[in-house]
Design an enzyme around this catalytic site. Structure first.
Site, PDB file in Angstrom:
ATOM      1  NE  ARG A 168      90.776  47.409   7.185  1.00 39.84           N
ATOM      2  CZ  ARG A 168      89.825  48.326   7.251  1.00 39.84           C
ATOM      3  NH1 ARG A 168      89.381  48.716   8.423  1.00 39.84           N
ATOM      4  NH2 ARG A 168      89.305  48.852   6.166  1.00 39.84           N
ATOM      5  N   GLY A 216      84.319  50.530   4.685  1.00 38.42           N
ATOM      6  CA  GLY A 216      84.435  49.089   4.463  1.00 38.42           C
ATOM      7  C   GLY A 216      85.277  48.751   3.239  1.00 38.42           C
ATOM      8  CE  LYS A 276      87.345  52.054  15.111  1.00 38.85           C
ATOM      9  NZ  LYS A 276      85.909  51.804  14.977  1.00 38.85           N
ATOM     10  CB  CYS A 277      91.465  44.651  12.608  1.00 36.99           C
ATOM     11  SG  CYS A 277      93.119  45.301  12.826  1.00 36.99           S
ATOM     12  N   GLY A 278      88.102  45.206  11.915  1.00 31.45           N
ATOM     13  CA  GLY A 278      86.921  44.479  11.441  1.00 31.45           C
ATOM     14  C   GLY A 278      86.232  43.681  12.536  1.00 31.45           C
ATOM     15  CB  THR A 279      85.990  44.316  16.207  1.00 41.70           C
ATOM     16  OG1 THR A 279      87.284  44.890  16.171  1.00 41.70           O
ATOM     17  CG2 THR A 279      85.776  43.507  17.451  1.00 41.70           C
ATOM     18  CB  THR A 280      81.723  45.765  13.597  1.00 46.52           C
ATOM     19  OG1 THR A 280      82.425  46.776  14.325  1.00 46.52           O
ATOM     20  CG2 THR A 280      80.231  45.956  13.748  1.00 46.52           C
ATOM     21  CG  HIS A 312      97.078  41.243  28.607  1.00 52.56           C
ATOM     22  ND1 HIS A 312      96.749  42.324  27.852  1.00 52.56           N
ATOM     23  CD2 HIS A 312      98.263  41.536  29.195  1.00 52.56           C
ATOM     24  CE1 HIS A 312      97.690  43.250  27.978  1.00 52.56           C
ATOM     25  NE2 HIS A 312      98.620  42.789  28.779  1.00 52.56           N
ATOM     26  NE  ARG A 348      86.933  55.067   7.810  1.00 54.54           N
ATOM     27  CZ  ARG A 348      87.700  55.303   6.749  1.00 54.54           C
ATOM     28  NH1 ARG A 348      87.611  56.455   6.128  1.00 54.54           N
ATOM     29  NH2 ARG A 348      88.559  54.400   6.309  1.00 54.54           N
TER      30      ARG A 348
HETATM   31  P1  A3P Z   1      86.674  51.442   7.561  1.00 53.37           P
HETATM   32  O1  A3P Z   1      86.758  52.544   8.562  1.00 53.37           O
HETATM   33  O2  A3P Z   1      87.920  51.289   6.745  1.00 53.37           O
HETATM   34  O3  A3P Z   1      85.455  51.525   6.733  1.00 53.37           O
HETATM   35  P2  A3P Z   1      86.132  47.588  13.961  1.00 53.37           P
HETATM   36  O4  A3P Z   1      84.835  46.886  13.850  1.00 53.37           O
HETATM   37  O5  A3P Z   1      87.245  46.715  14.454  1.00 53.37           O
HETATM   38  O6  A3P Z   1      86.005  48.872  14.702  1.00 53.37           O
HETATM   39  O7  A3P Z   1      86.582  47.948  12.476  1.00 53.37           O
HETATM   40  C1  A3P Z   1      85.917  48.953  11.756  1.00 53.37           C
HETATM   41  C2  A3P Z   1      86.205  48.767  10.288  1.00 53.37           C
HETATM   42  O8  A3P Z   1      85.503  47.614   9.803  1.00 53.37           O
HETATM   43  C3  A3P Z   1      85.679  49.961   9.504  1.00 53.37           C
HETATM   44  O9  A3P Z   1      86.561  50.078   8.391  1.00 53.37           O
HETATM   45  C4  A3P Z   1      84.302  49.461   9.099  1.00 53.37           C
HETATM   46  O10 A3P Z   1      83.750  50.157   8.018  1.00 53.37           O
HETATM   47  C5  A3P Z   1      84.616  48.010   8.763  1.00 53.37           C
HETATM   48  N1  A3P Z   1      83.419  47.167   8.799  1.00 53.37           N
HETATM   49  C6  A3P Z   1      82.396  47.192   9.686  1.00 53.37           C
HETATM   50  N2  A3P Z   1      81.479  46.282   9.376  1.00 53.37           N
HETATM   51  C7  A3P Z   1      81.931  45.641   8.287  1.00 53.37           C
HETATM   52  C8  A3P Z   1      81.401  44.566   7.493  1.00 53.37           C
HETATM   53  N3  A3P Z   1      80.237  44.025   7.780  1.00 53.37           N
HETATM   54  N4  A3P Z   1      82.122  44.147   6.437  1.00 53.37           N
HETATM   55  C9  A3P Z   1      83.322  44.709   6.154  1.00 53.37           C
HETATM   56  N5  A3P Z   1      83.862  45.725   6.859  1.00 53.37           N
HETATM   57  C10 A3P Z   1      83.183  46.184   7.918  1.00 53.37           C
END
Ligand code: A3P
Length: 296
Positions: A132, A264, A71-75, A117, A262
């Site tokens: 984050r 962002g 949930k730090c912005g992996t995607t 690891h 969600r």
């Molecule tokens: P929020 O839930 O605060 O919106 P992960 O990818 O590690 O699961 O992190 C998910 C978080 O990254 C979510 O935050 C998501 O909305 C945000 N996110 C996903 N794609 C993004 C993008 N292209 N730019 C910025 N934030 C993004």
């Protein structure tokens, strides 16, 4: 013959891993009991993955790992790294760019390992870490990603307490951050440490920095437009709006594709946490990171 030997070896490793896992400390409270492996709380399946990787993954000198606490912005980081490193095969302005038809997670392979690891990869390869603000990370776990969707946890107060104790999925978050932070300070050429909030504030500067670290820097001429194109292609608004990311369920993990997108936004925790909760978590994070130079 060779195949039979390999199979026997794998069975032996699996048996050894099973007995190692069963000896690990466990704790209940989340959706299933977690194991404590080298200081990190992991679900049973991730614990197993880590063991298998430790035994069977042999990193190469030019490997680059993307490392993030969930949930730090992996995607986002995956999308950026893909767009940057595949720029010559897939121009970012192209109508058929893979990011327009694939969820970023489907374009980048995933390994399950916190820093401790990763030692073999770190000796050989390089790592990009994205951190984050911990309150925002926790907030993503406490609130539904969209109206009507179930919460990731059912008891917000318990999720908060567990997080503060370091008993969270892949937690403690501070240990996760500190491992990569220290490595990036000690060996800058091997570790790039990024911050989600700073990337949101200055995406262009960070995309250039990331491209340099990935050893595919933008030329001066390209820098004029291409960096902005990468930023736009991988922006939250753009990726979230694509059918591949807004509809359907991931074949990898059964999660809705939209759950990775969600709000962002930076600072959404203010809408979901009381002042007391925020102060408590701030104090814990400050104490845990004290002396490291890493602050939030
Ligand atoms: P929020 O839930 O605060 O919106 P992960 O990818 O590690 O699961 O992190 C998910 C978080 O990254 C979510 O935050 C998501 O909305 C945000 N996110 C996903 N794609 C993004 C993008 N292209 N730019 C910025 N934030 C993004």
């Amino acid at each position: 013959m060779a195949q039979a030997q390999t199979k026997t070896k794998h069975v032996r490793i699996e048996e050894e891993d099973e007995s190692l896992i069963s000896a690990l400390p466990t704790r209940e409270g989340w959706w299933e009991p977690f194991f404590l492996l080298q200081g990190f709380w992991l679900s049973p399946s991730i614990t197993k993955s880590v063991m298998v990787l430790r035994d069977q993954f042999h990193p190469r000198h030019n490997d680059i790992s993307l490392a993030t606490y969930p949930k730090c912005g992996t995607t986002w980081l995956k999308a950026l790294a893909f767009a940057i490193t595949n720029g010559s095969d897939h121009p970012v302005t192209g109508y058929c760019h893979p990011l327009l038809s694939h969820n970023p997670h489907d374009l980048m392979p995933k390994l399950e390992r916190p820093f401790q690891h990763l030692t073999r990869t770190l000796t050989l390869g390089r790592v990009v870490h994205l951190c984050r603000e911990p309150k925002d990370v926790l907030c993503v776990r406490m609130v539904p990603h969209q109206e009507g969707a179930p919460r990731l946890v059912h008891r917000v107060d318990r999720a908060f307490e567990f997080f503060c104790e370091g008993f969270s999925f892949y937690g403690p978050i501070w240990e996760h951050y500190l491992g990569y932070w220290k490595q990036s300070k000690m060996e800058g050429e091997k570790g790039l440490f990024l911050n989600y909030d700073e990337m949101i504030a200055e995406p262009t500067r960070h995309v250039k920095m990331l491209a340099e670290f990935l050893r595919v820097p933008f030329t001066d001429e390209e820098s004029r437009g291409a960096v902005e194109e990468v930023v736009r292609l991988c922006s939250f608004q753009n990726l979230k709006s694509l059918p591949v990311n807004s509809q359907g369920v991931s074949k990898r993990n059964g999660l809705e594709n939209s759950s990775f997108f969600r709000t962002g936004k930076v600072g959404d925790w203010t809408n979901h946490m009381t002042v007391e909760m925020a102060q408590k978590l701030d104090c814990i994070i400050e104490e845990k990171l004290r002396g490291s130079g890493l602050t939030f």
